[in-house]
Design a protein around this motif. Structure first.
Motif, short mmCIF file in Angstrom:
data_model
loop_
_atom_site.label_atom_id
_atom_site.label_comp_id
_atom_site.label_asym_id
_atom_site.label_seq_id
_atom_site.Cartn_x
_atom_site.Cartn_y
_atom_site.Cartn_z
N MET A 1 0.97 -1.43 0.24
CA MET A 1 0.14 0.03 0.07
C MET A 1 1.18 1.27 -0.25
O MET A 1 1.86 1.24 0.82
CB MET A 1 -1.03 -0.19 1.48
N VAL A 2 0.65 1.90 -1.16
CA VAL A 2 1.45 3.35 -1.08
C VAL A 2 0.38 4.43 -0.61
O VAL A 2 -0.39 4.38 -1.05
CB VAL A 2 1.89 4.05 -2.35
N PHE A 3 0.65 5.31 0.34
CA PHE A 3 -0.57 6.19 1.24
C PHE A 3 0.08 7.43 0.39
O PHE A 3 0.98 8.39 0.47
CB PHE A 3 0.40 6.06 2.72
N GLY A 4 -1.09 7.98 -0.38
CA GLY A 4 -0.99 9.30 -0.59
C GLY A 4 -0.27 9.29 -2.49
O GLY A 4 0.59 8.99 -2.46
N GLY A 5 -1.25 9.56 -3.41
CA GLY A 5 -1.46 9.58 -4.39
C GLY A 5 -1.45 11.03 -5.65
O GLY A 5 -1.39 11.14 -6.37
N ASP A 6 -1.05 12.33 -4.29
CA ASP A 6 -1.75 13.39 -4.66
C ASP A 6 -0.19 14.75 -4.04
O ASP A 6 -0.98 15.20 -3.98
CB ASP A 6 -2.86 14.09 -4.31
N TYR A 7 0.66 13.99 -4.17
CA TYR A 7 1.93 15.48 -3.40
C TYR A 7 1.88 16.12 -4.24
O TYR A 7 1.77 15.25 -5.76
CB TYR A 7 2.57 13.89 -3.04
N ASP A 8 2.26 17.20 -4.62
CA ASP A 8 3.08 17.97 -5.96
C ASP A 8 4.15 17.34 -5.58
O ASP A 8 5.73 18.09 -5.42
CB ASP A 8 3.04 19.51 -4.92
N THR A 9 5.10 16.37 -6.65
CA THR A 9 6.52 15.80 -6.71
C THR A 9 6.22 15.41 -8.11
O THR A 9 5.21 15.14 -8.36
CB THR A 9 6.55 14.92 -6.03
N PRO A 10 7.10 15.01 -8.52
CA PRO A 10 7.35 14.05 -10.22
C PRO A 10 6.56 13.02 -10.79
O PRO A 10 5.77 13.37 -11.52
CB PRO A 10 8.79 13.83 -10.79
#
Ligand SMILES: O=c1ccn([C@@H]2O[C@H](COP(=O)(O)OP(=O)(O)O[C@H]3O[C@H](CO)[C@@H](O)[C@H](O)[C@H]3O)[C@@H](O)[C@H]2O)c(=O)[nH]1
Length: 86
Positions: A1-10
């Motif tokens: 599980m990856v937590f969060g897919g809405d970061y301001d990263t590439p």
């Protein structure tokens, strides 16, 4: 599980400055040698100096063990409440 897919990263995944455990051990030993002749409280912040996303780390893991045919299936879920990216 990856937590969060809405970061301001590439790749929109959270970044961390990951450190190899052997590098960490070497620096800890160096720090311990330093404090033998000093007094007080010291704080060291150790980092590689480059952020990597959780996704990049997982893909690197797959590549490193690729000869065994390892593939990590990913599910991207919501952010952990107090998680912040670099
Ligand atoms: O199954 C997982 C586990 C972690 N992560 C993410 O991976 C990153 C790193 O997570 P983790 O290894 O838990 O480290 P940190 O969130 O950086 O927290 C560490 O660093 C903090 C500050 O030093 C300490 O307070 C914590 O105890 C310690 O776990 C974060 O973005 C997590 O959301 C996932 O996406 N999936």
């Amino acid at each position: 599980m990856v937590f969060g897919g809405d970061y301001d990263t590439p790749d929109a995944i959270c970044l961390r400055d990951y450190v190899h455990v052997v590098d960490l051990a070497r620096k800890a030993r160096g720090g311990a040698e330093n404090i033998t002749w000093r007094t007080g409280v010291f704080r060291w912040i150790l980092g590689f100096g480059k952020g990597s996303s959780v996704l990049e780390v997982l893909r690197s893991f797959e590549k490193a063990v690729g000869q065994q045919g390892v593939h990590v299936s990913l599910v991207v879920d919501g952010r952990q409440s107090d998680d912040r990216s670099l």
